[in-house]
Design a protein around this motif. Structure first.
Motif, PDB file in Angstrom:
ATOM      1  N   HIS A   1       0.827  -1.204   0.000  1.00 51.41           N
ATOM      2  CA  HIS A   1       0.000   0.000   0.000  1.00 51.41           C
ATOM      3  C   HIS A   1       0.867   1.262   0.000  1.00 51.41           C
ATOM      4  O   HIS A   1       0.513   2.279  -0.596  1.00 51.41           O
ATOM      5  CB  HIS A   1      -0.926  -0.013   1.217  1.00 51.41           C
ATOM      6  N   HIS A   2       2.006   1.193   0.665  1.00 57.73           N
ATOM      7  CA  HIS A   2       2.914   2.336   0.706  1.00 57.73           C
ATOM      8  C   HIS A   2       3.676   2.524  -0.614  1.00 57.73           C
ATOM      9  O   HIS A   2       3.970   3.653  -1.002  1.00 57.73           O
ATOM     10  CB  HIS A   2       3.938   2.171   1.836  1.00 57.73           C
ATOM     11  N   LYS A   3       3.982   1.417  -1.304  1.00 56.90           N
ATOM     12  CA  LYS A   3       4.920   1.483  -2.411  1.00 56.90           C
ATOM     13  C   LYS A   3       4.287   1.416  -3.794  1.00 56.90           C
ATOM     14  O   LYS A   3       4.947   1.717  -4.792  1.00 56.90           O
ATOM     15  CB  LYS A   3       5.940   0.346  -2.280  1.00 56.90           C
TER      16      LYS A   3
ATOM     17  N   THR B   1      -5.595   6.448   1.750  1.00 52.93           N
ATOM     18  CA  THR B   1      -5.431   6.357   0.299  1.00 52.93           C
ATOM     19  C   THR B   1      -3.979   6.554  -0.098  1.00 52.93           C
ATOM     20  O   THR B   1      -3.340   7.523   0.317  1.00 52.93           O
ATOM     21  CB  THR B   1      -6.289   7.425  -0.409  1.00 52.93           C
ATOM     22  N   GLY B   2      -3.468   5.633  -0.901  1.00 53.44           N
ATOM     23  CA  GLY B   2      -2.119   5.771  -1.421  1.00 53.44           C
ATOM     24  C   GLY B   2      -2.073   6.795  -2.543  1.00 53.44           C
ATOM     25  O   GLY B   2      -2.956   6.818  -3.394  1.00 53.44           O
ATOM     26  N   ASN B   3      -1.038   7.645  -2.535  1.00 53.97           N
ATOM     27  CA  ASN B   3      -0.920   8.661  -3.596  1.00 53.97           C
ATOM     28  C   ASN B   3       0.276   8.408  -4.499  1.00 53.97           C
ATOM     29  O   ASN B   3       0.752   9.309  -5.182  1.00 53.97           O
ATOM     30  CB  ASN B   3      -0.840  10.066  -2.980  1.00 53.97           C
ATOM     31  N   GLU B   4       0.763   7.163  -4.482  1.00 58.97           N
ATOM     32  CA  GLU B   4       1.906   6.814  -5.326  1.00 58.97           C
ATOM     33  C   GLU B   4       1.517   6.864  -6.810  1.00 58.97           C
ATOM     34  O   GLU B   4       0.417   6.478  -7.195  1.00 58.97           O
ATOM     35  CB  GLU B   4       2.400   5.406  -4.974  1.00 58.97           C
ATOM     36  N   LYS B   5       2.444   7.365  -7.623  1.00 58.31           N
ATOM     37  CA  LYS B   5       2.234   7.453  -9.060  1.00 58.31           C
ATOM     38  C   LYS B   5       3.030   6.355  -9.768  1.00 58.31           C
ATOM     39  O   LYS B   5       4.002   5.842  -9.221  1.00 58.31           O
ATOM     40  CB  LYS B   5       2.665   8.831  -9.598  1.00 58.31           C
ATOM     41  N   PRO B   6       2.637   5.995 -11.001  1.00 57.86           N
ATOM     42  CA  PRO B   6       3.394   4.976 -11.736  1.00 57.86           C
ATOM     43  C   PRO B   6       4.862   5.353 -11.868  1.00 57.86           C
ATOM     44  O   PRO B   6       5.188   6.487 -12.217  1.00 57.86           O
ATOM     45  CB  PRO B   6       2.706   4.952 -13.107  1.00 57.86           C
ATOM     46  N   GLY B   7       5.754   4.407 -11.554  1.00 58.25           N
ATOM     47  CA  GLY B   7       7.179   4.638 -11.692  1.00 58.25           C
ATOM     48  C   GLY B   7       7.805   5.401 -10.555  1.00 58.25           C
ATOM     49  O   GLY B   7       9.008   5.660 -10.560  1.00 58.25           O
ATOM     50  N   GLY B   8       7.013   5.761  -9.531  1.00 58.35           N
ATOM     51  CA  GLY B   8       7.546   6.529  -8.416  1.00 58.35           C
ATOM     52  C   GLY B   8       8.181   5.643  -7.364  1.00 58.35           C
ATOM     53  O   GLY B   8       8.221   4.420  -7.478  1.00 58.35           O
ATOM     54  N   GLY B   9       8.666   6.268  -6.295  1.00 64.06           N
ATOM     55  CA  GLY B   9       9.252   5.523  -5.190  1.00 64.06           C
ATOM     56  C   GLY B   9       8.206   5.220  -4.142  1.00 64.06           C
ATOM     57  O   GLY B   9       7.024   5.072  -4.447  1.00 64.06           O
ATOM     58  N   SER B  10       8.634   5.151  -2.899  1.00 64.67           N
ATOM     59  CA  SER B  10       7.709   4.886  -1.804  1.00 64.67           C
ATOM     60  C   SER B  10       6.868   6.130  -1.536  1.00 64.67           C
ATOM     61  O   SER B  10       7.391   7.182  -1.190  1.00 64.67           O
ATOM     62  CB  SER B  10       8.472   4.484  -0.542  1.00 64.67           C
ATOM     63  N   GLY B  11       5.569   6.002  -1.714  1.00 62.08           N
ATOM     64  CA  GLY B  11       4.691   7.152  -1.559  1.00 62.08           C
ATOM     65  C   GLY B  11       4.178   7.310  -0.141  1.00 62.08           C
ATOM     66  O   GLY B  11       4.495   6.535   0.759  1.00 62.08           O
ATOM     67  N   GLN B  12       3.368   8.328   0.051  1.00 61.68           N
ATOM     68  CA  GLN B  12       2.754   8.594   1.343  1.00 61.68           C
ATOM     69  C   GLN B  12       1.284   8.189   1.305  1.00 61.68           C
ATOM     70  O   GLN B  12       0.649   8.187   0.253  1.00 61.68           O
ATOM     71  CB  GLN B  12       2.879  10.084   1.682  1.00 61.68           C
ATOM     72  N   LEU B  13       0.758   7.874   2.464  1.00 68.53           N
ATOM     73  CA  LEU B  13      -0.647   7.538   2.579  1.00 68.53           C
ATOM     74  C   LEU B  13      -1.397   8.750   3.121  1.00 68.53           C
ATOM     75  O   LEU B  13      -0.991   9.350   4.113  1.00 68.53           O
ATOM     76  CB  LEU B  13      -0.845   6.340   3.516  1.00 68.53           C
TER      77      LEU B  13
END
Length: 292
Positions: free
Chosen positions: A132-134, A259-271
């Motif tokens: 969920h984070h990544k 909600t995860g806000n990670e975008k395609p190709g990004g690193g570890s995102g924030q929730l």
């Protein structure tokens, strides 16, 4: 480009149910808890004397376990006060116990057998937390939905057993609070058993819908533990909030979106967390004021 577009369409599939339905289901669950607790205080009379220390080893072990659920201060209130005139504290203890059990059930679902919870189930949710984070929210949610759906397969939840277990625990709470069972008709207990079965079915519905039918976000229940410091970001009080107010117990579950806000190709995102409804709590000083 076509393959990317197709994959994007697959991953961005709409939720199968609206979020408002989850909010309504959790609200109904809390109301069922309140109704059951109120009924428990009405069907049995209580003795006129406080019970004090445990009377035997069985009662000692039960009270110790109850303290691990609702906190030692609450157990002390149950034992040191008489409830013949006002069973409110007993009703709150039952609410707090049911809220505790429902939160654990929904959080673990569908890994409900102890061996599943201790091994595969716990590892599944730990792995999902990392995913969920990544990963993108859609990717993570799809993994979550497919995993729980395929694991539970044809498994059936024994709601009668859950209701019977809750009923026995409630009876133990009532007995430990001085309730007199010789005057309670069997029909009242059977009605209570039916209410408890409906409660567990409602909890399973919430678990299934939040984990398998919602992809745009993760819905999480908010549970505040006895003894925690009051945090008005996730909890609300039934009474006055004082400086350094210690929580005696929760009486209703809250709800939030994660909600995860990670975008395609990004690193570890924030929730991103958004509280929809806060958990309701009772403070120690509120109970103390009742007996001042």
């Amino acid at each position: 480009m076509y393959l990317y577009s197709t994959a994007e369409t697959f991953l961005s599939k709409y939720d199968e149910i609206p979020g408002d339905e989850i909010v309504s289901l959790v609200s109904d669950l809390n109301q069922l808890v309140v109704g059951i607790a109120d009924k428990c205080g009405e069907i049995l009379p209580f003795g006129k004397d406080a019970l004090g220390p445990p009377r035997d080893n069985d009662e000692f072990h039960f009270l110790s376990f109850l303290a691990s659920v609702i906190g030692a201060p609450f157990v002390n209130f149950l034992r040191s006060k008489t409830h013949s005139e006002d069973p409110t504290i007993v009703q709150l203890a039952i609410q707090a116990t049911l809220v505790h059990d429902l939160y654990g059930f929904i959080k673990r679902w569908p890994f409900l057998v102890p061996s599943q919870t201790d091994s595969f189930g716990s590892n599944f949710w730990k792995l999902y937390s990392s995913i969920h984070h990544k990963e993108m929210q859609a990717v993570a949610a799809r993994w979550r939905a497919l995993g729980t759906k395929h694991f539970r397969g044809g498994l059936k939840t024994d709601y009668e057993a859950l209701a019977s277990g809750s009923l026995e625990f409630i009876i133990d709470i009532l007995r430990a609070s001085g309730a007199q069972f010789n005057s309670s008709p069997q029909s009242s207990k059977e009605q209570l058993r039916g209410d408890l079965e409906r409660l567990w079915r409602q909890a399973a519905t919430i678990a299934e819908k939040t984990k398998e039918s919602i992809l745009s976000t993760d819905y999480k229940l908010i549970f505040v533990r006895p003894g925690d410091d009051f945090d008005d970001r996730i909890a609300k009080a039934q009474g006055e909030v004082k400086e350094r107010s210690r929580i005696l117990c929760p009486t209703e579950l809250g709800l939030m979106r994660v909600t995860g806000n990670e975008k395609p190709g990004g690193g570890s995102g924030q929730l991103e967390r958004s509280v929809i409804s806060k958990a309701t709590v009772i403070f120690e000083h509120e109970i103390e004021a009742m007996f001042a």
